[in-house]
Design a protein around this motif. Structure first.
Motif, PDB file in Angstrom:
ATOM      1  N   GLY A  87       0.820  -1.204   0.000  1.00 25.89           N
ATOM      2  CA  GLY A  87       0.000   0.000   0.000  1.00 25.89           C
ATOM      3  C   GLY A  87       0.853   1.252   0.000  1.00 25.89           C
ATOM      4  O   GLY A  87       0.580   2.221  -0.723  1.00 25.89           O
ATOM      5  N   ALA A  88       1.907   1.256   0.818  1.00 27.75           N
ATOM      6  CA  ALA A  88       2.817   2.402   0.864  1.00 27.75           C
ATOM      7  C   ALA A  88       3.577   2.553  -0.446  1.00 27.75           C
ATOM      8  O   ALA A  88       3.836   3.675  -0.898  1.00 27.75           O
ATOM      9  N   VAL A  89       3.944   1.431  -1.067  1.00 30.51           N
ATOM     10  CA  VAL A  89       4.623   1.491  -2.362  1.00 30.51           C
ATOM     11  C   VAL A  89       3.703   2.120  -3.404  1.00 30.51           C
ATOM     12  O   VAL A  89       4.152   2.916  -4.245  1.00 30.51           O
ATOM     13  N   VAL A  90       2.424   1.799  -3.364  1.00 30.35           N
ATOM     14  CA  VAL A  90       1.452   2.389  -4.290  1.00 30.35           C
ATOM     15  C   VAL A  90       1.455   3.912  -4.164  1.00 30.35           C
ATOM     16  O   VAL A  90       1.584   4.643  -5.156  1.00 30.35           O
ATOM     17  N   ILE A 150       8.911   9.205   3.736  1.00 29.34           N
ATOM     18  CA  ILE A 150       9.716   9.760   2.644  1.00 29.34           C
ATOM     19  C   ILE A 150       8.829  10.475   1.633  1.00 29.34           C
ATOM     20  O   ILE A 150       9.149  11.568   1.154  1.00 29.34           O
ATOM     21  N   GLY A 151       7.697   9.841   1.306  1.00 32.95           N
ATOM     22  CA  GLY A 151       6.779  10.460   0.354  1.00 32.95           C
ATOM     23  C   GLY A 151       6.255  11.787   0.834  1.00 32.95           C
ATOM     24  O   GLY A 151       6.195  12.767   0.081  1.00 32.95           O
ATOM     25  N   LEU A 152       5.889  11.854   2.127  1.00 34.27           N
ATOM     26  CA  LEU A 152       5.391  13.110   2.684  1.00 34.27           C
ATOM     27  C   LEU A 152       6.503  14.146   2.789  1.00 34.27           C
ATOM     28  O   LEU A 152       6.269  15.349   2.617  1.00 34.27           O
ATOM     29  N   LEU A 153       7.719  13.686   3.035  1.00 32.68           N
ATOM     30  CA  LEU A 153       8.854  14.598   3.175  1.00 32.68           C
ATOM     31  C   LEU A 153       9.186  15.278   1.848  1.00 32.68           C
ATOM     32  O   LEU A 153       9.352  16.504   1.789  1.00 32.68           O
ATOM     33  N   GLY A 241       0.682   2.000  -8.493  1.00 29.85           N
ATOM     34  CA  GLY A 241       0.834   3.412  -8.147  1.00 29.85           C
ATOM     35  C   GLY A 241       0.763   4.311  -9.367  1.00 29.85           C
ATOM     36  O   GLY A 241       0.165   5.395  -9.330  1.00 29.85           O
ATOM     37  N   VAL A 242       1.362   3.867 -10.462  1.00 28.84           N
ATOM     38  CA  VAL A 242       1.285   4.607 -11.720  1.00 28.84           C
ATOM     39  C   VAL A 242      -0.162   4.673 -12.209  1.00 28.84           C
ATOM     40  O   VAL A 242      -0.654   5.736 -12.617  1.00 28.84           O
ATOM     41  N   GLY A 251      -0.307  12.784  -7.656  1.00 33.20           N
ATOM     42  CA  GLY A 251       0.555  11.915  -6.873  1.00 33.20           C
ATOM     43  C   GLY A 251       0.376  12.267  -5.414  1.00 33.20           C
ATOM     44  O   GLY A 251       0.468  13.433  -5.040  1.00 33.20           O
ATOM     45  N   ASN A 252       0.108  11.284  -4.585  1.00 34.95           N
ATOM     46  CA  ASN A 252      -0.187  11.537  -3.176  1.00 34.95           C
ATOM     47  C   ASN A 252       0.392  10.401  -2.341  1.00 34.95           C
ATOM     48  O   ASN A 252       0.014   9.239  -2.519  1.00 34.95           O
ATOM     49  N   ALA A 253       1.286  10.736  -1.436  1.00 32.07           N
ATOM     50  CA  ALA A 253       1.973   9.721  -0.640  1.00 32.07           C
ATOM     51  C   ALA A 253       1.039   8.963   0.293  1.00 32.07           C
ATOM     52  O   ALA A 253       1.373   7.870   0.750  1.00 32.07           O
ATOM     53  N   THR A 254      -0.113   9.533   0.596  1.00 35.85           N
ATOM     54  CA  THR A 254      -1.039   8.862   1.514  1.00 35.85           C
ATOM     55  C   THR A 254      -1.999   7.920   0.790  1.00 35.85           C
ATOM     56  O   THR A 254      -2.780   7.221   1.440  1.00 35.85           O
ATOM     57  N   GLN A 255      -1.973   7.910  -0.534  1.00 39.71           N
ATOM     58  CA  GLN A 255      -2.845   7.000  -1.279  1.00 39.71           C
ATOM     59  C   GLN A 255      -2.418   5.546  -1.054  1.00 39.71           C
ATOM     60  O   GLN A 255      -1.261   5.257  -0.754  1.00 39.71           O
TER      61      GLN A 255
END
Length: 330
Positions: A87-90, A150-153, A241-242, A251-255
């Motif tokens: 899920g986080a990778v997505v 990392i995505g949120l950062l 994710g793509v 693109g959203n890190a929480t998705q």
């Protein structure tokens, strides 16, 4: 006696054991298909909107993304492992794809680089599990947490928009009346089925899930196969994710939050044993669309969304318990 081989994933003769339960797998797949059809019939009779073109297309699009990560998860579970990071990778992959496209990279290049990033994450999981001896649960749980951070950062907690219209339009397109995202499922499922059911690498995965030490003694390069399983899982999650970035246009890190549970549930409902060595490609595909149909129907019937999670949890408990009973009878 050691047998020489050119296969880089084996050091001796491959095990001759075929994947287990092929006949039972067929019966289960037909049962799941029947259940899915019954759900569709029941929702068609109880709601006026389920069989509308718009709703059914949305159901297929949403189910397609869950189905793809469920297939990747199945490769890992067959080895008696688990990947909690998908899920986080997505979400992370949606950010990477969006950033690449909004910084001048072409669509094809951005997609390829994002999937390669996912494969690299899977290789990192393999390194932690094989070389560092970390349990798969801990290794992938750590990655789940880290990737969200990392995505949120790198996005400062913001969404990334401005991707090419041709990219976002793809998720809404249909070919021969079938949504383009479902075609992606077919594009993933066919080679996955061939790899798992008709190659020696597939037999190795089942052998590892049954008894990793016995597989090693018969010549299987267990470490390489574990790397392969986790690379497939994370690579397919990055691909989703793509697709998600194309569908929602950002693109959203929480998705993808909670999608790892959807993937595991779909795989288990589809007959994959959490104890390893049992699983297929078609089962998780059907399991994912059963879950998506339940969620879609609950929304149409205005059922409290919290019940959707309760139903999913109950299904997992029943199926895993049934799997335990079946194993004890063997």
């Amino acid at each position: 006696m050691t047998v020489q081989t050119n296969d880089p994933l084996a050091t001796a003769a491959p095990p001759t054991t075929a994947p287990r339960g092929s006949r039972m797998g067929l019966v289960l797949s037909l049962t799941l298909l029947g259940l899915l059809l019954l759900l569709w019939i029941g929702l068609s009779l109880s709601t006026q909107t389920f069989l509308t073109e718009r709703n059914f297309a949305n159901l297929m699009r949403q189910g397609s993304m869950v189905a793809i990560i469920a297939v990747g998860q199945t490769f890992v579970i067959i080895t008696a492992g688990i990947d909690l990071s998908v899920g986080a990778v997505v979400g992370f992959a949606s950010v990477i794809a969006a950033l690449l496209m909004t910084h001048g990279f072409g669509i094809a290049t951005a997609v390829a680089l994002t999937i390669m990033m996912g494969v690299a994450i899977g290789a990192f999981h393999g390194f932690g599990i094989v070389q560092l001896g970390l349990p798969p649960f801990i290794m992938t749980l750590a990655t789940l947490t880290a990737l969200r951070g990392i995505g949120l950062l790198i996005t400062n907690g913001q969404t990334i928009s401005g991707m090419p219209k041709s990219f976002t339009d793809f998720s809404l397109d249909s070919y021969l009346g079938i949504p383009s995202l479902f075609w992606m499922v077919i594009g993933v499922a066919v080679p996955a089925y061939v790899l798992l059911q008709h190659t020696r690498w597939g037999r190795y995965l089942y052998a590892i899930g049954s008894n990793a030490e016995a597989a090693r003694l018969t010549g299987v390069n267990v470490k390489a196969m574990i790397y392969l399983a986790y690379m497939i899982s994370a690579g397919l999650a990055a691909f989703v994710g793509v697709l998600l970035a194309a569908r929602i246009g950002i693109g959203n890190a929480t998705q993808g939050e909670g999608w790892e549970l959807q993937a595991i549930a779909s795989s288990v409902i589809g007959g994959t044993s959490l104890f390893g060595a049992v699983g297929s490609v078609q089962g998780p595909l059907l399991g994912s669309f059963i879950l998506t149909t339940i969620n879609n129907g609950a929304n149409l019937l205005s059922i409290n969304p919290f019940w959707q999670r309760i139903i999913t949890g109950a299904l997992i408990i029943v199926i895993v318990y049934s799997d335990q009973l079946r194993r004890k009878r063997r």
